[in-house]
Scaffold this motif. Structure first.
Motif, mmCIF file in Angstrom:
data_model
loop_
_atom_site.group_PDB
_atom_site.id
_atom_site.type_symbol
_atom_site.label_atom_id
_atom_site.label_comp_id
_atom_site.label_asym_id
_atom_site.label_seq_id
_atom_site.Cartn_x
_atom_site.Cartn_y
_atom_site.Cartn_z
ATOM 1 N N ARG A 182 -60.569 22.678 42.204
ATOM 2 C CA ARG A 182 -60.486 21.772 41.055
ATOM 3 C C ARG A 182 -59.789 20.468 41.379
ATOM 4 N NH1 ARG A 182 -59.410 26.943 38.206
ATOM 5 N NH2 ARG A 182 -57.211 26.412 38.065
ATOM 6 N N THR A 183 -58.902 20.496 42.372
ATOM 7 C CA THR A 183 -58.210 19.247 42.737
ATOM 8 C C THR A 183 -58.705 18.696 44.072
ATOM 9 O OG1 THR A 183 -56.479 20.311 44.040
ATOM 10 C CG2 THR A 183 -56.101 20.152 41.665
ATOM 11 N N GLY A 184 -59.357 19.551 44.854
ATOM 12 C CA GLY A 184 -59.831 19.098 46.165
ATOM 13 C C GLY A 184 -58.742 19.029 47.222
ATOM 14 N N ARG A 185 -57.596 19.601 46.942
ATOM 15 C CA ARG A 185 -56.520 19.620 47.945
ATOM 16 C C ARG A 185 -56.746 20.761 48.930
ATOM 17 N NH1 ARG A 185 -51.521 17.403 45.795
ATOM 18 N NH2 ARG A 185 -50.419 18.281 47.582
ATOM 19 N N ALA A 186 -56.723 20.460 50.217
ATOM 20 C CA ALA A 186 -56.940 21.478 51.252
ATOM 21 C C ALA A 186 -55.670 21.642 52.077
ATOM 22 C CB ALA A 186 -58.096 21.085 52.170
ATOM 23 N N LEU A 187 -55.408 22.870 52.482
ATOM 24 C CA LEU A 187 -54.166 23.161 53.193
ATOM 25 C C LEU A 187 -54.397 24.243 54.239
ATOM 26 C CD1 LEU A 187 -51.013 22.744 53.211
ATOM 27 C CD2 LEU A 187 -50.928 24.799 51.776
ATOM 28 N N SER A 188 -53.948 23.969 55.446
ATOM 29 C CA SER A 188 -54.027 24.977 56.507
ATOM 30 C C SER A 188 -52.951 26.037 56.308
ATOM 31 C CB SER A 188 -53.816 24.298 57.870
ATOM 32 O OG SER A 188 -53.494 25.256 58.860
ATOM 33 N N LEU A 189 -53.321 27.290 56.491
ATOM 34 C CA LEU A 189 -52.362 28.393 56.400
ATOM 35 C C LEU A 189 -52.068 28.987 57.779
ATOM 36 C CD1 LEU A 189 -53.789 30.196 53.231
ATOM 37 C CD2 LEU A 189 -52.138 28.326 53.356
ATOM 38 N N ALA A 190 -52.382 28.232 58.830
ATOM 39 C CA ALA A 190 -52.129 28.720 60.194
ATOM 40 C C ALA A 190 -50.888 28.060 60.773
ATOM 41 C CB ALA A 190 -53.328 28.432 61.095
ATOM 42 N N ARG A 191 -50.325 28.718 61.741
ATOM 43 C CA ARG A 191 -49.269 28.096 62.538
ATOM 44 C C ARG A 191 -49.907 27.407 63.742
ATOM 45 N NH1 ARG A 191 -44.419 32.552 63.022
ATOM 46 N NH2 ARG A 191 -44.586 33.402 60.923
ATOM 47 N N ASP A 192 -49.197 26.458 64.299
ATOM 48 C CA ASP A 192 -49.661 25.872 65.559
ATOM 49 C C ASP A 192 -49.695 26.961 66.630
ATOM 50 O OD1 ASP A 192 -49.563 23.499 64.203
ATOM 51 O OD2 ASP A 192 -47.941 22.624 65.383
ATOM 52 N N LEU A 193 -50.683 26.907 67.495
ATOM 53 C CA LEU A 193 -50.697 27.818 68.638
ATOM 54 C C LEU A 193 -49.377 27.644 69.388
ATOM 55 C CD1 LEU A 193 -54.310 27.520 70.143
ATOM 56 C CD2 LEU A 193 -53.501 28.881 68.224
#
Lengths: 311, 311, 311, 311
Positions: A57-68
């Motif tokens: 609904r807002t178009g906000r995207a977020l990664s849920l991963a840690r950096d390798l």
């Protein structure tokens, strides 16, 4: 609040016979056919995907991963190896190579269903000795999940529901904790959802240093039963199996054993949850679209992934 | 139809000076700020994501990746290495390790923007000698794309638009091919879209054997200009640079050089397009939601991905 | 003693022009034919091997290698990766895999002659751009040394000759140090010998912690000339190039550059010398048979080795 | 000659009980102390080394290793991975990395004594479950052999003794073959020797194509007994275990099992013997000095080596 927290802190483990009974009770062998390799991903129907997409609904995207993590440490004995490769004496580009140990703590990853056994038992009535070969898994391997995961994600903030910053290492997450988090957040976990259980680990590590791997908050058996009844497709969280626990090899990692080998419940290990907790607060929402797409590794026991939440 | 096809088959390459002019004309340096590392991913706005999510109407999901290729061949000299690892004398699970050469033909992968240079020129006015270090890229690396790609995907079937099963290796994809595919498919590529250009390569390989890497269909310079004017965010396809071509090191891979180093246009290499073509036909649609989530590789030049189309 | 030591501590570097002249003076290009890839290994004749074998008088054998270092540290950023591999659910043996970065500090290794260049200059008049390809070295690679090294080894204890426990990081090893060590030890370095130069580094590290890689004792240019005149076949030691030094890229590692690219002098890096110093003292001998056998790596730039001294 | 060869071609395997008895009879557990990790390397005394050095009479040196095999094939499923690494945009040298699977057919290698078990039995009374850990072998690992092997080598040309070019895949090497080879070559294998058994495999492969790994000439049980009685230190050859054989997991690789787990007999796998046969003929000698120096791999199950014969 404190009293409640103290009461929970003392986790109690049922005897191994209870786990045997639970393993049988939650066993999804045959539920989706004798040759099913998808397990609880079967809960993610086409309708579920359509509904999940509507959460954007807002178009906000977020990664849920840690950096390798390429840095060796007691909690990361086999770090990711990243090598820049030579192309030419006067290069026109840069190329590189990665070496990844799939499990452990170096990377956010999905488990293949056949990754863990209960004794010799693998999901859907298979035997480990038949499936786990030197050339790779021959059943319920990573490739089975090739079309990815696209479903509703739900954050369950156990620490907030308990009114604490974080759970201490001798604590456990019970079914009632999951209920309490739902209630507090006014959200309900439904069939096909991927849940993200947050106990405040990263905050604790920031304050107290890296987690002692032998002393860890864990999912308690009644919470596994809760997950089964709610028909979740994927479990993720900053806690998995409790350590220490009283079990022998058969249930040394009892949650993995019951989730994978009995239920075929997909596990997403080592997520980065703090940013999700922050964004969830900011937007006043606990649910979102979550997507994950494992690499197509034939025979693979797991895959690095970068799960993306879209609100 | 045949005549038209024959006319196209004879591709003509402009002189290097024309490419220099094109490089300058299409250069997005500074367009999104002097420190921008996202390039054309900037076209994917929050609104674009919302609109893309609304394309999920049937809930059908499809992987656009190939299986990791562990088999060595002339076209895959550095295959993926998949190793089952030892856990214990009486194991309770299976673990493994992967070694991946990021570029080449062993895996479907995203390019970091700084992966390719034009001479010493890297995207956004940077110099390769400053950016490409032995420890990794210090600018426009893979980590810059950490929040993933979530946008509208559009399949452009050039072979169908030409009325042929596949383009021959001496052919090129021109701007008018892209226009013709749009027209035939009644679809229009818009700002932020990820396009998938299909020339029938896999069909050709099935019929004629593995592609000769020195003889390849390619994107022609006028098609690059088209992509710029349409503001696409990501290019993917079964053709990339044309070989042979008359250019020296500066433009040996002219499409990569202009796309990455001038435009900051993200490239998705080695996709599996046949299943997409099939599903697209079955559903009578050329557009869909596409998601990709590269691994969080600090300094990385690329990442394996499993792009998922959801219709 | 102190005064003398103090005098030496202040090393002086000649101007780059002097190194250019030295490079030309010591250049063995063409000496053993235009296609020679063995460099100073040519000094090890059949007669030399026979003489070296006769040094075996006590039958005592000693490894001069360090253990492969799997522990990451500032001085070992790319540690050896040792992985136990899966064989079967009920294994009848254990197998493993190694990943080795050839140069650096993780392992005792031989350099291929073409490992280091002076600008674009490689041994025997070759150009780096022609030799160093992405698929490996095409000339003077590791495979050239496939029949191994079997010669007289001579320990030269510079620290003892100076009367100090160890040389400080701002010091350098000069020709007169080598002369002094010979005189003190009553030994003379002859054509074909492999020398082991000891400056007490491990003792210093035990006392003061790991060496700062930017502050290192080094072989001074006049000592390189000494090695040339003595016709040594292999140089090894606990010091190599001096750091910091005033030179640009051309001579940043001036000893490597002149030894490998001009002389074709084989270098054995990261030996373990303390046990050799001890055994040498115990037996009252400075010379011995030394054997090394690099792996047959076509195109390789170096090889891990375990040099064995036999007294 | 033909009749004799035909008689041998039909190898007969004793029942498993006979192997159990042989395992006990040849068991060196405790022979060199309860903590011994050297096994038959104990036969190589200081005197043996001195005598071996005296075999160097011509100064001719010869590698007995094959080139590291980077080409994937049915007989080499896990080839050596050789990667040239990036150093700098304007490099002053070339560096690389290797990944090696220790066993298999990609490289000439030494086995650690604890590499293979008989059931759960490891050399010197140890149990596999205690020794073979995920972090490496804790006993009789590769590091135990760190001071290398320096002894008399003896070539035994079984094919020549039989009067054939090569043994066929259904054949076996018996004690009497070893006796016959000694007699023909006028040489006698003595305590501490390393033997090289040649059956003409490379010639056969040149003529008939790569060996079928399921159909292989092997060392027969009576030949193992012969090796025990002669107190050899190291076995090498172009045949090892016979395939097919009638044994279950316990003796699936019966020669490895008895040699390593009972005798502590060091095995050198995948040598290159043709050049040795040629040089031996040229010089009219069957014995020589042989040196091998495994890498110092703590916990390792094997090591690549380049054995060098010096005549």
């Amino acid at each position: 609040m404190k009293a409640s927290s103290a009461k929970k802190a003392k986790r109690e483990f049922p005897p191994e016979a209870t786990l045997d009974a639970l393993f049988d009770e939650l066993n999804n062998a045959g539920r989706w056919g004798r040759d099913d390799e998808l397990g609880t991903l079967n809960y993610i129907t086409a309708q579920k995907r359509i509904a999940a997409a509507s959460l954007v609904r807002t178009g906000r995207a977020l990664s849920l991963a840690r950096d390798l993590n390429t840095l060796q440490s007691p909690n990361n004995p086999s770090p990711v190896r990243h090598t820049m490769c030579y192309q030419a004496h006067y290069p026109i580009g840069a190329v590189d190579a990665l070496t990844l140990d799939m499990h452990g703590f170096a990377l956010t990853h999905l488990d293949a269903i056949a990754h863990v056994y209960r004794g010799d038992d693998i999901y859907n009535g298979r035997r480990a000795a038949d499936i786990a070969l030197a050339t790779g898994l021959t059943f319920a391997d990573m490739l089975a999940q090739k079309d990815g995961i696209f479903t509703r994600g739900v954050l369950l903030d156990i620490a907030a529901a308990r009114g604490v910053k974080w759970l201490t290492p001798d604590d456990g997450v019970h079914a009632e904790d999951l209920d309490a988090a739902e209630k507090r957040q006014r959200v309900r976990v439904e069939s096909g959802d991927c849940i993200f259980v947050y106990t405040g680990l990263q905050k604790r590590e920031s304050a107290e240093g890296p987690e002692n791997l032998g002393q860890r908050v864990g999912i308690m058996p009644d919470a596994i039963k809760w997950m089964h009844s709610r028909e979740i497709s994927v479990y993720s969280g900053d806690c998995v199996d409790a350590f220490p626990n009283p079990y022998g090899a058969r249930y040394a990692i009892y949650f993995h054993a019951i989730a994978l080998a009995a239920m075929g419940l997909i596990l997403l290990d080592i997520p980065a949850l703090e940013p999700l907790v922050e964004l969830s607060k900011e937007l006043g929402r606990s649910d979102f679209l979550v997507t994950m797409a494992p690499l197509r590794i034939k025979g693979g026991t797991g895959s690095p992934v970068n799960p993306i939440a879209v609100f």
